[in-house]
Design an enzyme around this catalytic site. Structure first.
Site, short mmCIF file in Angstrom:
data_model
loop_
_atom_site.label_atom_id
_atom_site.label_comp_id
_atom_site.label_asym_id
_atom_site.label_seq_id
_atom_site.Cartn_x
_atom_site.Cartn_y
_atom_site.Cartn_z
CD GLU A 1 30.17 -76.89 10.18
OE1 GLU A 1 29.82 -78.01 10.64
OE2 GLU A 1 29.94 -75.82 10.79
CG HIS A 2 25.80 -79.58 8.85
ND1 HIS A 2 24.98 -80.49 9.48
CD2 HIS A 2 26.17 -78.69 9.80
CE1 HIS A 2 24.85 -80.15 10.75
NE2 HIS A 2 25.55 -79.07 10.99
CG HIS B 1 25.68 -74.21 10.50
ND1 HIS B 1 24.46 -74.85 10.43
CD2 HIS B 1 26.39 -74.86 11.45
CE1 HIS B 1 24.43 -75.83 11.30
NE2 HIS B 1 25.59 -75.87 11.94
CD GLU C 1 23.91 -77.68 14.33
OE1 GLU C 1 23.78 -78.13 13.18
OE2 GLU C 1 24.96 -77.18 14.75
#
Lengths: 428, 431
Positions: free
Chosen positions: A73-74, A70, A145
């Site tokens: 991905e950022h 993840h 997040e």
């Protein structure tokens, strides 16, 4: 004429799908949609949060910090010249990405400049650029997040159930990781994961919308031919052996909510299947859940009238190569009572059998819902990719639904809903 | 034309339709609007749910659900929304097009018929709604309202609106007020349904692979004329910004602070400034290239989400973000500074062009989504000004930096609401 492009026509649905596997191994699919303004494209790698133990590109067996897929991905959205969102905005495209247990997908939607946006998508995903400074900067954002999800009781109960079911499989680890684990991530680890999992042969590009399919495939082919990649690596992932039993029967989470939330379900022990077998298992389990606890079931109405459920009550079935589970629940002021009632539904069904007419009704409903979903480019691209990674063709869903037999459903009832694979999570 | 509604009147009801072969399903919506008022808003919120509990022909929710299922899984939903100071109930139905099925059942007609039953032929006892159904739906609504607290972002947004519009009807929640549920009886609700609801302005939308004549024929057959003629006109007033910005701090058990800032845009849908306001919102906080996203998230790593959004009729803009408890002052001051920057004209050509491209893309994408097309058209009805997608796009293209600055100058911060942790100190977030 373009060589290598395969055309698949699906008469009943009036759709034509174009496909080519490029020299570097990238699978490209294009589904033209007549009359639509919007084009939607996803560029997806078979790499998600559960792939945390593997042989890296330099031959070492490594275990990486939770949340790294993840995090990666950022960070891919950042290029040397700045934020890639700017390039998409300039061409009126809305870009985004998501990481799941098994895949990471980069996407955009737009109504103009499809070709430029597609090139931007391909280029930014295939051009990792990480610096110590930009990696550090991202940690604060991802920490927020993670905290946002911690405040979300629906997410907590969803994850809480998976955590109750699994002993070892990393599906029990939050996709974004933890506030602690993300601080162990650095630039070098990101590059290692990137080079292990982002080879074109491990990826799939899907474009759906107002496009000329052969033009799109030509464009992608040319773009890929300009870049050089090493030979396709053989990716080796490791998963600890997962027992069929659940880790914990009851998992309680304290969040001080006004109305408790409950999710219960059965851990799937028929795993490792792919292709038509998997599709059949998925569709028949979903139909079975609709029959037993869906909005038209007898028990749904009773539970509603008794005040044990509200319209948040639903059921779902998730199946992937490594794992699978059903989930049933929602908000309930008396979660334990609701749980007993649901357990009883399955017991009764096993004793008394199922209603054939209800099966036909649910089959019909499912066909209708699938047709409706085909209006959505997002659904088509995401679901096609997920299915393809499991050797299933999305357009086989209707024929498979039509071919399902009552016996398949009966079989699933005996097979999936076993007492020893039952677990529950309650957030209150 | 795939995105332009044709309006006809059938039994005095405006019917807006688009005939297009584009979709695999047909889309139907019925909108009913009424003024948002303290004395009626909870009844309005409850009513559609009681209606879909049972009809004369389908006396239980289960039998209705089954009837929809038999239409190849027709999708039926109801929601209640605020459009400025109006309360709008929308019934939506999506049906498979029989063209794609081996069976040739007339799904559209059966769908319209079922929808009509739900609206006009509720199951009754002794001349009013069923006691049992009203009680059940009151309980469900009470629970729905109580559960808002569990979704901290939604709760914070609702509290911000309640505080900001304390003295205006806009503070009322679309799904009503739990304290008023006790006063509602099967009789009073039925009286309201007969006397008020049935005479409120209704609009019907249809999008699908159907000729206009078919739409007209079906509506004529299944939708009776309103019981009374309603030509009442009510308007939403924009209200005044306060002399001083209000600050509200609330505490709860939470792991991230929820910051919501309510602003008065002093611009409504029909105003000339409305389109420039859309552009303003896009470049201020609407997209990932926006001032707020770039400065609060990308530059300072203060948040994962930060955005602004516009309500089109009340002149309301909400800025929202999830931040660390200790970053309240810092975040608010960056937001304030960014707003001041735009007012001073600190807008690059690049930002302006990106924003226009994104807004235009959004409008074009909406053209593929029938329920959203209906929403856009309905905004025009509520706002008293019809802007087609084409017109909106042309107007967006024409917006200049000065237009944006002009719209921005009217924007005033009104209420800063912060939901923080019981464990966080008082040092930072004090108002």
């Amino acid at each position: 004429m373009v060589m290598g492009v395969a055309k698949l026509h699906f008469d009943q649905l009036d759709e034509t799908l174009y496909h080519e596997e490029l020299a570097n191994g990238l699978d490209v699919y294009v589904l033209p949609k007549k009359g639509f303004n919007k084009t939607y494209a996803t560029f997806t790698t078979r790499y998600g949060s559960i792939d945390n133990h593997f042989v890296s590109i330099d031959g070492k067996t490594i275990k990486v910090p939770d949340g790294i897929a993840h995090f990666l991905e950022h960070k891919l959205f950042e290029e040397e010249e700045g934020d890639i969102f700017n390039q998409f905005s300039r061409h009126g495209a809305q870009a985004n990405a998501f990481t799941s247990f098994n895949m990471t997908s980069y996407l955009f939607s737009c109504t103009d400049h499809v070709e430029q946006n597609l090139i931007t998508l391909l280029n930014f995903v295939q051009n990792p650029y990480f610096t110590d400074q930009s990696v550090e900067k991202e940690k604060g954002i991802i920490e927020q997040e993670i905290r946002m999800y911690q405040d979300n009781p629906d997410w907590r109960v969803y994850f809480g159930l998976i955590q109750a079911m699994y002993h070892h499989l990393p599906v029990k680890i939050d996709i974004a990781g933890t506030v602690e684990s993300i601080y162990q991530i650095n630039k070098d680890l990101l590059y290692t994961c990137y080079h292990t999992f982002y080879h074109p042969s491990n990826m799939l590009l899907f474009v759906v919308g107002a496009v000329n399919p052969e033009e799109i495939i030509r464009l992608v082919r040319e773009n890929q031919a300009e870049k050089s990649f090493p030979a396709a690596p053989d990716i080796k992932r490791f998963f600890e052996k997962e027992p069929t039993s659940v880790f914990q029967q009851i998992h309680e989470v304290d969040l001080e909510v006004d109305t408790p939330k409950i999710l219960m379900g059965f851990k799937e022990h028929v795993v490792g299947v792919q292709g038509a077998t998997m599709l059949k298992q998925e569709l028949s389990t979903e139909i079975l859940l609709d029959m037993l606890v869906g909005p038209t079931s007898d028990v749904y109405e009773q539970l509603m009238e008794e005040g044990l459920i509200d319209d948040s009550f639903s059921s779902d079935y998730n199946i992937e190569k490594q794992y699978g589970f059903s989930m049933i629940g929602g908000n309930s002021t008396e979660p334990e009572r609701l749980m007993e009632r649901i357990i009883d539904v399955f017991k009764q069904a096993r004793q008394k059998g199922l209603d054939r007419e209800e099966f036909e009704r649910m089959r019909k409903q499912k066909i209708g819902h699938f047709l409706k979903a085909l209006n959505s480019p997002e659904f088509i691209a995401t679901q096609f990719t997920r299915y393809k990674f499991n050797e299933i063709n999305l357009f086989d869903v209707v024929p498979m639904l039509e071919a399902l037999r009552f016996e398949d459903i009966m079989h699933r009832l005996e097979d999936h809903f076993r007492d020893e694979s039952f677990a529950v999570c309650i957030v209150r | 034309m795939h995105d332009q509604f044709t309006t006809i009147h059938v039994n005095q009801i405006p019917v807006h339709y688009i005939s297009t072969p584009k979709y695999k399903t047909n889309f139907i919506a019925v909108y009913i609007r009424q003024p948002l008022r303290k004395e009626s808003h909870t009844q309005v919120a409850l009513l559609p749910f009681v209606l879909k509990r049972g009809t004369i022909q389908h006396p239980t929710a289960k039998s209705i659900e089954r009837a929809f299922n038999d239409l190849y899984g027709a999708m039926f939903s109801v929601d209640v929304n605020k459009r400025g100071e109006e309360q709008v109930v929308a019934f939506r139905l999506q049906l498979a097009n029989e063209k794609f099925l081996s069976s040739k059942e007339p799904l559209f007609e059966k769908g319209i018929q079922l929808l009509s039953e739900i609206l006009f032929q509720p199951r009754l006892e002794n001349g009013h709604f069923l006691e049992q159904y009203v009680q059940l739906e009151k309980d469900l609504l009470a629970r729905k309202l109580a559960q808002i607290k569990d979704d901290k972002i939604r709760y914070a947004a609702k509290r911000c609106v309640e505080e900001m519009f304390k003295d205006e009807p806009f503070h009322l929640y679309a799904y009503g007020d739990a304290n008023q549920l006790g006063e509602i009886s099967p009789e009073s609700l039925y009286t309201y349904y007969q006397d008020q609801f049935r005479s409120q302005p209704m609009d019907i939308f249809v999008v699908g692979d159907l000729p206009g004549e078919k739409v007209e024929e079906m509506i004529a057959q299944y939708f009776p004329a309103p019981t009374k003629k309603s030509d009442r006109r009510w308007t939403t007033s924009l209200g005044q910004p306060p002399a001083e910005i209000r600050r509200i701090i609330e505490k709860t058990k939470i792991s991230q602070g929820k910051l919501h800032i309510g602003c008065r845009t002093q611009t409504a849908y029909a105003d000339d400034d409305y389109v420039p306001l859309l552009v303003f919102n896009g470049l201020f906080g609407g997209f990932s290239h926006s001032k707020l996203f770039q400065n609060v998230r990308e530059k300072e790593s203060l948040a994962y989400y930060i955005s602004s959004s516009i309500e089109s009729h009340k002149g309301f803009m909400m800025i929202m973000s999830g931040i660390d408890f200790n970053h309240f002052d810092k975040t608010v001051s960056i937001i304030q500074d960014q707003l001041d920057q735009v007012k001073k004209g600190a807008i690059t050509d690049e930002e302006l062009d990106q924003t226009k491209a994104m807004l235009i893309n959004h409008i074009k994408e909406t053209n593929d989504q029938p329920f959203q097309l209906m929403e856009r058209f309905y905004h025009g009805l509520v706002g008293g000004k019809n802007r087609t997608g084409e017109e909106l796009m042309t107007q967006i293209e024409a917006v200049t930096k000065d237009d944006v600055v002009h719209a921005a100058h009217k924007i005033k911060m009104d209420t800063i609401y912060f939901l923080t942790s019981v464990e966080a100190g008082d040092g930072d977030g004090r108002g």
